[in-house]
Design an enzyme around this catalytic site. Sequence first.
Site, mmCIF file in Angstrom:
data_model
loop_
_atom_site.group_PDB
_atom_site.id
_atom_site.type_symbol
_atom_site.label_atom_id
_atom_site.label_comp_id
_atom_site.label_asym_id
_atom_site.label_seq_id
_atom_site.Cartn_x
_atom_site.Cartn_y
_atom_site.Cartn_z
ATOM 1 N N ASP A 8 26.832 -40.528 -10.914
ATOM 2 C CA ASP A 8 25.831 -41.523 -10.554
ATOM 3 C C ASP A 8 26.380 -42.903 -10.941
ATOM 4 O OD1 ASP A 8 25.461 -41.854 -13.281
ATOM 5 O OD2 ASP A 8 23.309 -41.421 -13.263
ATOM 6 N N THR A 67 25.224 -40.682 -19.837
ATOM 7 C CA THR A 67 25.465 -39.909 -21.062
ATOM 8 C C THR A 67 26.250 -38.623 -20.815
ATOM 9 O OG1 THR A 67 23.413 -38.706 -20.694
ATOM 10 C CG2 THR A 67 23.290 -40.682 -22.100
HETATM 11 C C1 RB5 Z 1 20.973 -43.716 -15.491
HETATM 12 O O1 RB5 Z 1 20.482 -44.911 -15.977
HETATM 13 C C2 RB5 Z 1 21.080 -42.685 -16.608
HETATM 14 O O2 RB5 Z 1 19.802 -42.263 -16.980
HETATM 15 C C3 RB5 Z 1 21.916 -41.528 -16.172
HETATM 16 O O3 RB5 Z 1 23.178 -41.988 -15.812
HETATM 17 C C4 RB5 Z 1 22.180 -40.460 -17.204
HETATM 18 O O4 RB5 Z 1 22.624 -41.016 -18.402
HETATM 19 C C5 RB5 Z 1 21.124 -39.470 -17.430
HETATM 20 O O5 RB5 Z 1 21.273 -38.519 -18.203
#
Ligand code: RB5
Length: 147
Positions: A8, A67
């Site tokens: 993402d 994360t």
């Molecule tokens: C996106 O802001 C964040 O929530 C996503 O990348 C991830 O860390 C979710 O676990």
Amino acid sequence: MIIALGADHGGYALKEAVKAHLLRRGIEFIDFGSHSGDRCDYPDMALPVATAVVEGRCERGLLFCGTGIGISIAANKMPGVRAAVCSDSYSAKYTRLHNDANILCLGGRVVGEGLALDLVDLFLDTEFEGGRHADRIAKITNIEQAL
Ligand code: RB5
């Protein structure tokens, strides 16, 4: 070995760094996106990577989010996926040796590029030990089949 990649926006920059590393190492990969740093939802990338690994089109997967946790939770919903979030070398090595993990999840906001590349190398270069650990993986498969 063909590697499935997905990220993402929180993991996009690290995915791009890892892609360059795989190219340098001559390791083939399929990038399932995201293809920009724009905000997106990590389950949308976890699904095609998990599917490619479970179907055998890719031997292993590398997933990235902020994360590493959200995208690992999503990937682990698919039977046959053993996705591990790692931010230290010991875990990256032992999740292959003992868990036969087939997807490594990294946090783009947690690990720096240098460490991430070391973790990727350990994950890709370490083989499953089998033996008693295979019995434990079989018990995980039994849990999946009981659902
Ligand atoms: C996106 O802001 C964040 O929530 C996503 O990348 C991830 O860390 C979710 O676990």
